[in-house]
Design a protein around this motif. Structure first.
Motif, PDB file in Angstrom:
ATOM      1  N   TYR A 269      20.717  60.614  40.675  1.00 16.61           N
ATOM      2  CA  TYR A 269      19.426  59.926  40.637  1.00 16.61           C
ATOM      3  C   TYR A 269      19.585  58.602  39.905  1.00 16.61           C
ATOM      4  O   TYR A 269      20.534  58.390  39.142  1.00 16.61           O
ATOM      5  N   VAL A 270      18.657  57.696  40.168  1.00 19.20           N
ATOM      6  CA  VAL A 270      18.618  56.396  39.502  1.00 19.20           C
ATOM      7  C   VAL A 270      17.168  56.096  39.145  1.00 19.20           C
ATOM      8  O   VAL A 270      16.268  56.297  39.964  1.00 19.20           O
ATOM      9  N   LEU A 271      16.960  55.642  37.942  1.00 22.13           N
ATOM     10  CA  LEU A 271      15.628  55.246  37.498  1.00 22.13           C
ATOM     11  C   LEU A 271      15.262  53.896  38.131  1.00 22.13           C
ATOM     12  O   LEU A 271      16.136  53.094  38.442  1.00 22.13           O
ATOM     13  N   LEU A 272      13.975  53.659  38.325  1.00 28.73           N
ATOM     14  CA  LEU A 272      13.503  52.379  38.861  1.00 28.73           C
ATOM     15  C   LEU A 272      14.057  51.216  38.050  1.00 28.73           C
ATOM     16  O   LEU A 272      13.988  51.213  36.821  1.00 28.73           O
ATOM     17  N   ARG A 273      14.618  50.238  38.753  1.00 24.40           N
ATOM     18  CA  ARG A 273      15.141  49.024  38.126  1.00 24.40           C
ATOM     19  C   ARG A 273      14.311  47.830  38.597  1.00 24.40           C
ATOM     20  O   ARG A 273      14.019  47.721  39.782  1.00 24.40           O
ATOM     21  N   LEU A 274      13.959  46.934  37.672  1.00 26.12           N
ATOM     22  CA  LEU A 274      13.093  45.801  38.007  1.00 26.12           C
ATOM     23  C   LEU A 274      13.698  44.473  37.547  1.00 26.12           C
ATOM     24  O   LEU A 274      13.119  43.773  36.705  1.00 26.12           O
ATOM     25  N   PRO A 275      14.836  44.081  38.114  1.00 29.14           N
ATOM     26  CA  PRO A 275      15.430  42.803  37.706  1.00 29.14           C
ATOM     27  C   PRO A 275      14.676  41.599  38.290  1.00 29.14           C
ATOM     28  O   PRO A 275      14.097  41.666  39.368  1.00 29.14           O
ATOM     29  N   HIS A 276      14.687  40.518  37.552  1.00 28.03           N
ATOM     30  CA  HIS A 276      14.200  39.205  38.007  1.00 28.03           C
ATOM     31  C   HIS A 276      12.831  39.292  38.692  1.00 28.03           C
ATOM     32  O   HIS A 276      11.911  39.886  38.172  1.00 28.03           O
TER      33      HIS A 276
ATOM     34  N   MET B 129      10.899  53.448  28.625  1.00 26.36           N
ATOM     35  CA  MET B 129      12.273  53.806  28.984  1.00 26.36           C
ATOM     36  C   MET B 129      13.201  52.599  29.025  1.00 26.36           C
ATOM     37  O   MET B 129      14.401  52.737  29.248  1.00 26.36           O
ATOM     38  N   ARG B 130      12.629  51.401  28.810  1.00 24.26           N
ATOM     39  CA  ARG B 130      13.413  50.168  28.903  1.00 24.26           C
ATOM     40  C   ARG B 130      13.334  49.348  27.614  1.00 24.26           C
ATOM     41  O   ARG B 130      13.347  48.124  27.657  1.00 24.26           O
TER      42      ARG B 130
ATOM     43  N   ASP C 160      10.083  45.414  30.837  1.00 22.11           N
ATOM     44  CA  ASP C 160      10.020  45.904  32.213  1.00 22.11           C
ATOM     45  C   ASP C 160      11.395  46.362  32.683  1.00 22.11           C
ATOM     46  O   ASP C 160      11.505  47.270  33.505  1.00 22.11           O
ATOM     47  N   TYR C 161      12.452  45.728  32.164  1.00 26.35           N
ATOM     48  CA  TYR C 161      13.802  46.082  32.601  1.00 26.35           C
ATOM     49  C   TYR C 161      14.819  45.689  31.547  1.00 26.35           C
ATOM     50  O   TYR C 161      14.689  44.651  30.892  1.00 26.35           O
ATOM     51  N   ASP C 162      15.820  46.530  31.404  1.00 26.57           N
ATOM     52  CA  ASP C 162      16.956  46.258  30.528  1.00 26.57           C
ATOM     53  C   ASP C 162      18.217  46.463  31.355  1.00 26.57           C
ATOM     54  O   ASP C 162      18.458  47.553  31.855  1.00 26.57           O
ATOM     55  N   SER C 163      19.013  45.412  31.528  1.00 31.34           N
ATOM     56  CA  SER C 163      20.171  45.462  32.428  1.00 31.34           C
ATOM     57  C   SER C 163      21.445  45.951  31.744  1.00 31.34           C
ATOM     58  O   SER C 163      22.521  45.882  32.346  1.00 31.34           O
TER      59      SER C 163
ATOM     60  N   ARG D  70      20.991  51.167  32.193  1.00 31.76           N
ATOM     61  CA  ARG D  70      20.164  50.571  33.247  1.00 31.76           C
ATOM     62  C   ARG D  70      19.865  51.552  34.378  1.00 31.76           C
ATOM     63  O   ARG D  70      18.837  51.441  35.044  1.00 31.76           O
ATOM     64  N   MET D  71      20.755  52.518  34.616  1.00 35.21           N
ATOM     65  CA  MET D  71      20.530  53.482  35.688  1.00 35.21           C
ATOM     66  C   MET D  71      19.660  54.669  35.249  1.00 35.21           C
ATOM     67  O   MET D  71      19.037  55.322  36.081  1.00 35.21           O
ATOM     68  N   ARG D  72      19.646  54.967  33.940  1.00 38.25           N
ATOM     69  CA  ARG D  72      18.996  56.179  33.450  1.00 38.25           C
ATOM     70  C   ARG D  72      17.856  55.925  32.469  1.00 38.25           C
ATOM     71  O   ARG D  72      17.019  56.785  32.252  1.00 38.25           O
ATOM     72  N   GLY D  73      17.845  54.760  31.844  1.00 48.23           N
ATOM     73  CA  GLY D  73      16.829  54.495  30.842  1.00 48.23           C
ATOM     74  C   GLY D  73      17.129  55.217  29.543  1.00 48.23           C
ATOM     75  O   GLY D  73      18.163  55.875  29.397  1.00 48.23           O
ATOM     76  N   GLU D  74      16.211  55.092  28.591  1.00 43.69           N
ATOM     77  CA  GLU D  74      16.373  55.749  27.300  1.00 43.69           C
ATOM     78  C   GLU D  74      15.015  56.120  26.749  1.00 43.69           C
ATOM     79  O   GLU D  74      13.983  55.685  27.255  1.00 43.69           O
ATOM     80  N   GLY D  75      15.019  56.970  25.714  1.00 41.35           N
ATOM     81  CA  GLY D  75      13.764  57.405  25.137  1.00 41.35           C
ATOM     82  C   GLY D  75      13.359  58.781  25.635  1.00 41.35           C
ATOM     83  O   GLY D  75      13.982  59.343  26.547  1.00 41.35           O
ATOM     84  N   PRO D  76      12.292  59.356  25.083  1.00 42.36           N
ATOM     85  CA  PRO D  76      11.878  60.734  25.401  1.00 42.36           C
ATOM     86  C   PRO D  76      11.589  60.987  26.877  1.00 42.36           C
ATOM     87  O   PRO D  76      11.994  62.014  27.421  1.00 42.36           O
ATOM     88  N   PHE D  77      10.879  60.057  27.530  1.00 36.23           N
ATOM     89  CA  PHE D  77      10.534  60.307  28.935  1.00 36.23           C
ATOM     90  C   PHE D  77      11.789  60.268  29.809  1.00 36.23           C
ATOM     91  O   PHE D  77      11.935  61.079  30.730  1.00 36.23           O
TER      92      PHE D  77
END
Length: 363
Positions: free
Chosen positions: A266-273, A301-302, A306-309, A314-321
């Motif tokens: 799986y991959v978490l939503l990514r929002l670059p640029h 999670m970022r 909105d996004y952390d590259s 970047r694929m999984r995010g971080e934090g409790p959720f």
């Protein structure tokens, strides 16, 4: 985006609802109200923008990658832009390099690399070429609808088949089964595998997020067809989006396993640029009641953005959720008995002969 240019309604058959400006745009248009309200006109009944395809002679075809969290080192992308129109597509910002909009232009202004097979054959015939599995369609889907007409992907696979070069495909289009005559024999020799991106099993949600991709049931059917033909098939639950499709993680894994898929990720939503703007616009148009909550969870999670590259997160995010999503996925993955995709065999590769008028006399 300027308030006067905000989309008033979704466009039927398209993911993006406006021409979001690219970050390298030479000229930028801004709407100005003339007193008649024309800038704010509801365009929901306007004709859907037509797809325009430009045939291009690419200069190179194999892209190299050294990112530590991407599972391939070389890829081939037969097309630029993608008619599937997935609103969440991380590749949308690449259209800015063409001075085109990562919004509507990305899904309506497409480019077909009609010399892809020729370039690939030249690349593979180089004395210095080192064989590694090639991933097809990593940036934009190699089996998007225009493949039916241009058949660039098929021509690439024909080159790979002729020299026993291993490859994988990731797609969300059931049209991949049309090339089963090429893929199945290679798969049985350990030279090919397919991965499907499955975002949702809900037809209505899928039609909103990825309007011209194959419907969920069509993808599941294609998985079974490929598996029955001896092709290893994996799936990606991608992207996982909080409060939009995250509740479906277990159901997607179960359905795909039932249809024969043997590996899953799986991959978490990514929002670059510019994708941030495209996504926020879509969210306000389709889910205004929960838009703020969705973005709040994404930012949690970022690291508050909105996004952390950053590689590694970047694929999984971080934090409790993000940890909760990872835990749910791991449990379902283990319960359903998913494994890993078999390694592709590079030892069978035989370099093609470099095209030469003189050499053809002795072919």
């Amino acid at each position: 985006m300027d308030d006067a240019r905000k989309a008033q309604a979704p466009i039927k058959g398209r993911g993006a609802a406006s021409h979001v400006d690219g970050r390298y745009a030479v000229t930028v248009a801004h709407g100005e109200d003339d007193g008649w309200g024309s800038v704010y006109e509801d365009l929901s009944d306007a004709p859907s923008p037509q797809t325009r395809v430009t045939e291009e002679r690419a200069r190179s075809i194999v892209s190299r990658n050294d990112s530590p969290d991407v599972g391939h080192s070389a890829s081939v992308n037969p097309y630029r832009g993608c008619e599937h129109g997935c609103v969440y597509c991380f590749a949308r910002p690449s259209h800015a390099y063409l001075d085109l909009s990562p919004g509507l232009d990305f899904e309506t202004r497409l480019f077909a690399k009609t010399n892809a097979a020729e370039l690939l054959q030249n690349e593979l015939s180089r004395p210095s070429y080192q064989c590694v599995p090639l991933a097809l369609g990593i940036n934009t889907d190699s089996y998007q609808p225009i493949e039916r007409r241009y058949r660039v992907t098929r021509s690439v696979i024909e080159v790979l088949s002729a020299c026993s070069h291993p490859f994988s495909v990731i797609t969300k289009n059931a049209g991949v089964v049309r090339d089963l005559d090429l893929i199945a024999p290679m798969a049985k020799r350990g030279l090919a595998s397919i991965a499907f991106s499955v975002t949702s099993l809900d037809n209505r949600l899928s039609a909103r997020m990825e309007p011209r991709a194959s419907a969920p049931h069509a993808r599941l059917k294609a998985i079974r067809t490929l598996v029955d033909a001896g092709v290893p098939v994996g799936i990606m639950v991608a992207p996982v989006i909080p409060m939009i499709n995250d509740r479906e993680i277990e159901h997607i894994l179960e359905a795909c396993r039932d249809h024969g898929a043997t590996s899953a990720g799986y991959v978490l939503l990514r929002l670059p640029h510019e994708l941030k703007q495209v996504w926020r616009e879509w969210l306000q148009l389709h889910y205004p009641d929960r838009a703020e909550h969705v973005m709040s969870l994404i930012q949690q999670m970022r690291g508050g953005k909105d996004y952390d590259s950053a590689f590694g997160t970047r694929m999984r995010g971080e934090g409790p959720f993000a940890q909760l999503i990872a835990q749910r996925f791991r449990k379902a993955h283990a319960r359903l008995g998913f494994g890993s995709m078999p390694s592709l065999d590079t030892s069978q590769f035989v370099p093609p002969r470099k095209p030469s008028p003189q050499g053809e006399l002795f072919g």
